[in-house]
Scaffold this motif. Structure first.
Motif, PDB file in Angstrom:
ATOM      1  N   VAL A  71      14.607  26.866  31.163  1.00 32.77           N
ATOM      2  CA  VAL A  71      14.983  27.812  30.125  1.00 32.77           C
ATOM      3  C   VAL A  71      15.883  27.105  29.121  1.00 32.77           C
ATOM      4  CG1 VAL A  71      14.707  29.864  31.559  1.00 32.77           C
ATOM      5  CG2 VAL A  71      16.916  28.747  31.459  1.00 32.77           C
ATOM      6  N   VAL A  72      15.773  27.532  27.881  1.00 31.06           N
ATOM      7  CA  VAL A  72      16.572  26.951  26.805  1.00 31.06           C
ATOM      8  C   VAL A  72      17.179  28.063  25.973  1.00 31.06           C
ATOM      9  CG1 VAL A  72      15.297  24.791  26.608  1.00 31.06           C
ATOM     10  CG2 VAL A  72      14.577  26.748  25.252  1.00 31.06           C
ATOM     11  N   ALA A  73      18.265  27.713  25.313  1.00 33.83           N
ATOM     12  CA  ALA A  73      18.861  28.574  24.307  1.00 33.83           C
ATOM     13  C   ALA A  73      18.499  27.951  22.963  1.00 33.83           C
ATOM     14  CB  ALA A  73      20.368  28.636  24.473  1.00 33.83           C
ATOM     15  N   VAL A  74      17.819  28.714  22.137  1.00 30.29           N
ATOM     16  CA  VAL A  74      17.386  28.231  20.830  1.00 30.29           C
ATOM     17  C   VAL A  74      18.248  28.911  19.769  1.00 30.29           C
ATOM     18  CG1 VAL A  74      15.444  27.960  19.247  1.00 30.29           C
ATOM     19  CG2 VAL A  74      15.038  27.961  21.728  1.00 30.29           C
ATOM     20  N   GLY A  75      18.909  28.091  18.968  1.00 33.48           N
ATOM     21  CA  GLY A  75      19.823  28.606  17.962  1.00 33.48           C
ATOM     22  C   GLY A  75      19.227  28.597  16.576  1.00 33.48           C
ATOM     23  N   PRO A  76      20.083  28.779  15.577  1.00 34.70           N
ATOM     24  CA  PRO A  76      19.647  28.793  14.185  1.00 34.70           C
ATOM     25  C   PRO A  76      18.872  27.524  13.839  1.00 34.70           C
ATOM     26  CG  PRO A  76      21.942  29.482  14.373  1.00 34.70           C
ATOM     27  CD  PRO A  76      21.525  28.982  15.727  1.00 34.70           C
ATOM     28  N   GLY A  77      17.788  27.686  13.115  1.00 32.30           N
ATOM     29  CA  GLY A  77      16.974  26.547  12.697  1.00 32.30           C
ATOM     30  C   GLY A  77      16.164  25.935  13.817  1.00 32.30           C
ATOM     31  N   GLY A  78      16.101  26.605  14.979  1.00 35.20           N
ATOM     32  CA  GLY A  78      15.313  26.100  16.092  1.00 35.20           C
ATOM     33  C   GLY A  78      16.007  25.048  16.937  1.00 35.20           C
ATOM     34  N   LEU A  79      17.294  24.796  16.691  1.00 36.77           N
ATOM     35  CA  LEU A  79      18.037  23.794  17.451  1.00 36.77           C
ATOM     36  C   LEU A  79      18.229  24.262  18.888  1.00 36.77           C
ATOM     37  CD1 LEU A  79      19.676  21.110  17.335  1.00 36.77           C
ATOM     38  CD2 LEU A  79      21.687  22.538  16.868  1.00 36.77           C
ATOM     39  N   TRP A  80      17.896  23.396  19.849  1.00 39.55           N
ATOM     40  CA  TRP A  80      18.109  23.710  21.254  1.00 39.55           C
ATOM     41  C   TRP A  80      19.574  23.478  21.584  1.00 39.55           C
ATOM     42  CZ3 TRP A  80      13.580  22.116  24.943  1.00 39.55           C
ATOM     43  CH2 TRP A  80      12.413  22.779  24.555  1.00 39.55           C
ATOM     44  N   LEU A  81      20.246  24.536  22.025  1.00 42.48           N
ATOM     45  CA  LEU A  81      21.691  24.508  22.250  1.00 42.48           C
ATOM     46  C   LEU A  81      22.062  24.213  23.694  1.00 42.48           C
ATOM     47  CD1 LEU A  81      22.484  27.768  20.261  1.00 42.48           C
ATOM     48  CD2 LEU A  81      22.406  25.407  19.404  1.00 42.48           C
ATOM     49  N   GLY A  82      21.174  24.526  24.619  1.00 43.18           N
ATOM     50  CA  GLY A  82      21.459  24.325  26.026  1.00 43.18           C
ATOM     51  C   GLY A  82      20.235  24.595  26.867  1.00 43.18           C
ATOM     52  N   THR A  83      20.313  24.187  28.132  1.00 42.17           N
ATOM     53  CA  THR A  83      19.165  24.319  29.022  1.00 42.17           C
ATOM     54  C   THR A  83      19.599  24.298  30.474  1.00 42.17           C
ATOM     55  OG1 THR A  83      16.981  23.388  29.555  1.00 42.17           O
ATOM     56  CG2 THR A  83      18.755  21.815  29.118  1.00 42.17           C
ATOM     57  N   LEU A  84      18.731  24.788  31.318  1.00 45.17           N
ATOM     58  CA  LEU A  84      18.795  24.566  32.761  1.00 45.17           C
ATOM     59  C   LEU A  84      17.396  24.768  33.310  1.00 45.17           C
ATOM     60  CD1 LEU A  84      18.572  27.443  34.478  1.00 45.17           C
ATOM     61  CD2 LEU A  84      20.961  27.585  33.939  1.00 45.17           C
ATOM     62  N   LEU A 122      27.244  31.078  26.449  1.00 41.67           N
ATOM     63  CA  LEU A 122      25.873  30.565  26.482  1.00 41.67           C
ATOM     64  C   LEU A 122      25.479  30.080  27.878  1.00 41.67           C
ATOM     65  CD1 LEU A 122      23.292  29.745  24.953  1.00 41.67           C
ATOM     66  CD2 LEU A 122      24.408  27.600  24.422  1.00 41.67           C
ATOM     67  N   THR A 123      26.380  29.396  28.562  1.00 44.02           N
ATOM     68  CA  THR A 123      26.057  28.889  29.898  1.00 44.02           C
ATOM     69  C   THR A 123      25.705  30.040  30.829  1.00 44.02           C
ATOM     70  OG1 THR A 123      27.516  26.999  29.564  1.00 44.02           O
ATOM     71  CG2 THR A 123      26.877  27.488  31.842  1.00 44.02           C
ATOM     72  N   LYS A 124      26.517  31.092  30.806  1.00 40.88           N
ATOM     73  CA  LYS A 124      26.239  32.256  31.653  1.00 40.88           C
ATOM     74  C   LYS A 124      24.912  32.900  31.271  1.00 40.88           C
ATOM     75  CE  LYS A 124      27.917  36.229  34.045  1.00 40.88           C
ATOM     76  NZ  LYS A 124      26.611  36.773  34.211  1.00 40.88           N
ATOM     77  N   ALA A 125      24.598  32.966  29.992  1.00 39.73           N
ATOM     78  CA  ALA A 125      23.325  33.537  29.549  1.00 39.73           C
ATOM     79  C   ALA A 125      22.144  32.709  30.070  1.00 39.73           C
ATOM     80  CB  ALA A 125      23.281  33.640  28.024  1.00 39.73           C
TER      81      ALA A 125
END
Length: 186
Positions: A71-84, A122-125
């Protein structure tokens, strides 16, 4: 899985064709100041891997895959902000460290959040999404391992609901001689 989360990002599973972004975020994670405590590979090892490795890695953890989910967190402009990533370990098998797997469990690996997004929730999400996927796919417990010196990660894992199991996992050729297992029961 796709869920909007407050904070100007979306948490979702990766797609198989997103392997270049999988590679980029992993290489960024391996340059983190505590990467030697957090990951069992070096930047140099990962950077030397062929594109086929990253393509296969993305396919194995992509939306719809049964044995793993990244899973990834996708931020503004499609930037990947985090993953696990959650890897499914089947009851009756032996895990990567040689321990018997007593019941179907998820093993959380590859946790990374860009420094500027740490402390934002974000990490918790990401953990919530990974846990949701694991529970929906029949895992009975979730686990992860963490280096005793990686206190930042330990704090994040506790916030996500994980607690030390008391088991130590021996490491050969890793950043120390052992790591700690954290678990979350369903």
């Amino acid at each position: 899985m796709s869920a909007s989360v407050p904070g100007d990002y979306v948490i979702r599973s990766i797609h198989a064709d997103e392997w270049p972004a999988v590679k980029e975020l992993r290489l960024r994670a391996l340059r983190d100041p505590v990467a030697d405590l957090a990951y069992l590979e070096t930047y140099e090892e990962a950077a030397a891997r062929p594109d086929s490795y990253w393509q296969e890695r993305a396919v194995r953890g992509a939306e719809g895959a049964a044995g793993a989910q990244q899973v990834v967190a996708v931020g503004p402009g499609g930037l990947w902000l985090g993953t696990l990533t959650v890897l499914v370990e089947e009851a009756g098998t032996t895990d990567w460290a040689g321990f018997p797997v007593e019941r179907r469990q998820g093993h959380v690996v590859g946790v990374f959040v860009r420094p500027e997004w740490r402390g934002s929730g974000l990490t918790k999400a990401l953990f919530d999404a990974g846990l949701e996927w694991g529970w929906a796919n029949g895992v009975e417990r979730m686990r992860l391992i963490v280096h005793p010196g990686n206190t930042r990660a330990q704090g994040a894992y506790r916030k996500a609901g994980f607690a030390p199991s008391g088991r130590t996992v021996p490491l050969e050729g890793g950043p120390g001689d052992h790591e700690l297992e954290y678990v979350l029961e369903r």
